[in-house]
Design a protein around this motif. Structure first.
Motif, short mmCIF file in Angstrom:
data_model
loop_
_atom_site.label_atom_id
_atom_site.label_comp_id
_atom_site.label_asym_id
_atom_site.label_seq_id
_atom_site.Cartn_x
_atom_site.Cartn_y
_atom_site.Cartn_z
N TRP A 186 1.01 2.56 -9.79
CA TRP A 186 0.66 1.20 -9.39
C TRP A 186 -0.55 1.17 -8.46
CZ3 TRP A 186 2.47 -3.57 -10.81
CH2 TRP A 186 2.05 -4.66 -10.02
N LEU A 187 -0.54 2.08 -7.47
CA LEU A 187 -1.62 2.09 -6.47
C LEU A 187 -2.89 2.77 -6.99
CD1 LEU A 187 0.41 2.94 -3.23
CD2 LEU A 187 -0.41 0.71 -4.00
N SER A 188 -2.81 3.36 -8.18
CA SER A 188 -3.99 3.97 -8.78
C SER A 188 -4.58 3.13 -9.90
CB SER A 188 -3.64 5.36 -9.33
OG SER A 188 -3.16 6.21 -8.33
N VAL A 189 -3.72 2.48 -10.69
CA VAL A 189 -4.16 1.79 -11.90
C VAL A 189 -4.11 0.28 -11.74
CG1 VAL A 189 -3.76 1.51 -14.38
CG2 VAL A 189 -3.38 3.74 -13.29
N VAL A 190 -2.97 -0.24 -11.31
CA VAL A 190 -2.77 -1.68 -11.27
C VAL A 190 -3.43 -2.32 -10.06
CG1 VAL A 190 -1.05 -3.53 -11.28
CG2 VAL A 190 -0.58 -1.38 -12.50
N ASP A 191 -3.10 -1.82 -8.89
CA ASP A 191 -3.63 -2.36 -7.64
C ASP A 191 -4.14 -1.21 -6.78
OD1 ASP A 191 -4.29 -3.96 -5.50
OD2 ASP A 191 -2.23 -4.18 -4.78
N PRO A 192 -5.34 -0.70 -7.07
CA PRO A 192 -5.82 0.50 -6.38
C PRO A 192 -5.87 0.33 -4.85
CG PRO A 192 -7.21 -0.02 -8.26
CD PRO A 192 -6.31 -1.20 -8.07
N GLN A 193 -5.09 1.18 -4.19
CA GLN A 193 -5.10 1.27 -2.73
C GLN A 193 -4.99 2.74 -2.37
OE1 GLN A 193 -2.60 -1.52 -0.51
NE2 GLN A 193 -2.24 -2.67 -2.41
N ARG A 194 -6.14 3.38 -2.31
CA ARG A 194 -6.17 4.83 -2.19
C ARG A 194 -5.51 5.33 -0.90
NH1 ARG A 194 -9.80 8.77 -0.36
NH2 ARG A 194 -9.72 10.69 -1.60
N GLU A 195 -5.77 4.68 0.22
CA GLU A 195 -5.23 5.14 1.49
C GLU A 195 -3.71 5.13 1.49
OE1 GLU A 195 -7.49 2.82 1.15
OE2 GLU A 195 -9.33 3.71 1.98
N LEU A 196 -3.12 4.04 1.00
CA LEU A 196 -1.66 3.94 0.96
C LEU A 196 -1.08 4.94 -0.02
CD1 LEU A 196 0.88 2.51 1.91
CD2 LEU A 196 0.49 0.77 0.13
N ARG A 197 -1.76 5.15 -1.16
CA ARG A 197 -1.28 6.11 -2.15
C ARG A 197 -1.24 7.52 -1.57
NH1 ARG A 197 -4.32 9.28 -5.00
NH2 ARG A 197 -6.17 7.94 -4.93
N ILE A 198 -2.30 7.91 -0.88
CA ILE A 198 -2.35 9.24 -0.28
C ILE A 198 -1.25 9.40 0.76
CG2 ILE A 198 -3.73 10.74 1.23
CD1 ILE A 198 -6.21 9.71 -0.21
N PHE A 199 -1.05 8.36 1.56
CA PHE A 199 -0.02 8.42 2.60
C PHE A 199 1.37 8.61 2.00
CE2 PHE A 199 3.21 6.12 5.04
CZ PHE A 199 3.18 6.83 6.23
N LEU A 200 1.70 7.82 0.99
CA LEU A 200 3.03 7.90 0.39
C LEU A 200 3.25 9.22 -0.32
CD1 LEU A 200 3.40 4.25 -0.96
CD2 LEU A 200 4.50 5.26 1.05
N ALA A 201 2.27 9.69 -1.07
CA ALA A 201 2.42 10.94 -1.81
C ALA A 201 2.57 12.13 -0.85
CB ALA A 201 1.23 11.15 -2.73
N ALA A 202 1.71 12.19 0.16
CA ALA A 202 1.77 13.30 1.11
C ALA A 202 3.06 13.27 1.92
CB ALA A 202 0.56 13.26 2.04
N THR A 203 3.54 12.07 2.27
CA THR A 203 4.79 11.95 3.01
C THR A 203 5.97 12.43 2.16
OG1 THR A 203 3.92 10.08 4.27
CG2 THR A 203 6.30 10.36 4.24
N THR A 204 5.96 12.10 0.87
CA THR A 204 7.04 12.54 -0.01
C THR A 204 7.05 14.05 -0.15
OG1 THR A 204 6.85 10.47 -1.25
CG2 THR A 204 8.07 12.25 -2.29
N VAL A 205 5.87 14.66 -0.29
CA VAL A 205 5.78 16.12 -0.37
C VAL A 205 6.31 16.75 0.91
CG1 VAL A 205 4.20 18.08 -0.47
CG2 VAL A 205 3.90 16.16 -2.03
#
Length: 256
Positions: A109-128
């Motif tokens: 969603w944050l890459s294709v539909v509603d790009p929000q790079r900062e939030l995407r990086i935060f959520l992915a790194a936090t999950t890892v």
């Protein structure tokens, strides 16, 4: 010295592939099959995630981030599941699958539909970081003196790796993480180097854990008959030396 992002990720991909082969080979040798195969799958998925960066170093496709994050998260989840299986605990498969599905959906969603790079990086790194910390906690709770030292060392490596991803999430949310390009940038380089070092260090430790059962069987077979469990000649002699009457009275005995 300036590093190159694709070069670092190429190294991670190679190490991940080698680790997967080594761990799968360990399972064939007699290591505990289920956890070792989960660890091998995790290493292979890490290699796949890294290969996406190597094969698409300058791609502007919005699917590039999901192609990297999906196997990365699945790989670290496999490491957690394998660790729980090793210590004979039931992995929370439904919550883990729900977390993975939600994380991947948010990434798309944050890459294709509603790009929000900062939030995407935060959520992915936090999950890892969360997956790495959960795996470390499982290792810290290891029982048994022989495995405890190895498990503690592996857990410390995972804690350090999780700390790097927490740092990555923090700077990503602030918009400080630049896009991947030909030249490595400090935030990304630290993350890639941490992934590389953890992959290099963890595999020997996981192999020691996975082969621990085989080592136990070899020690036991050296002193006991594999079929009946009765002490063999070596086991009998070892036990006879511990008899108190032998050292006190100097007597000998023959058992039939």
């Amino acid at each position: 010295m300036q590093l190159d992002d694709p070069t670092l990720m190429f190294a991670v991909a190679i190490v991940g592939t080698v680790n997967a082969i080594v761990l799968a080979w360990g399972a064939l040798l007699g290591a505990r099959r289920k956890p070792t195969l989960y660890w091998a799958a995790g290493s292979l998925l890490l290699a796949v995630a890294s290969a996406c960066i190597v094969l698409l170093p300058e791609s502007d496709s919005p699917w590039r981030a999901p192609m990297f994050n999906a196997p990365l998260l699945a790989g670290y989840a496999c490491w957690l599941i394998g660790t729980l299986h090793f210590f004979e605990r039931t992995p929370p498969m439904r919550p883990l699958l729900a977390l993975l599905a939600l994380s991947i959906a948010i990434t798309v969603w944050l890459s294709v539909v509603d790009p929000q790079r900062e939030l995407r990086i935060f959520l992915a790194a936090t999950t890892v970081a969360l997956l790495r910390l959960c795996t470390a906690i499982a290792l810290f709770q290891a029982r048994g003196n022989r495995n405890r030292g190895v498990a503690l060392a592996a857990g410390l490596v995972l804690v350090a790796d999780a700390a790097v991803f927490v740092h990555h999430a923090h700077i990503g949310l602030g918009g400080a993480v630049p896009a991947l390009g030909a030249a490595a940038h400090d935030p990304y380089s630290l993350t890639w180097i941490s992934m590389l070092l953890s992959a290099v260090v963890l595999t020997p430790l996981l192999m020691l854990l996975g082969l621990s059962r085989l080592l136990d069987e070899l020690r036991r077979s050296a002193h006991e008959d594999n079929l009946t469990g009765v002490a063999n000649r070596r086991g009998f002699l070892a036990r006879s030396r511990s008899l108190p009457w032998q050292s006190q009275h100097g007597l000998g005995a023959v058992l039939m």
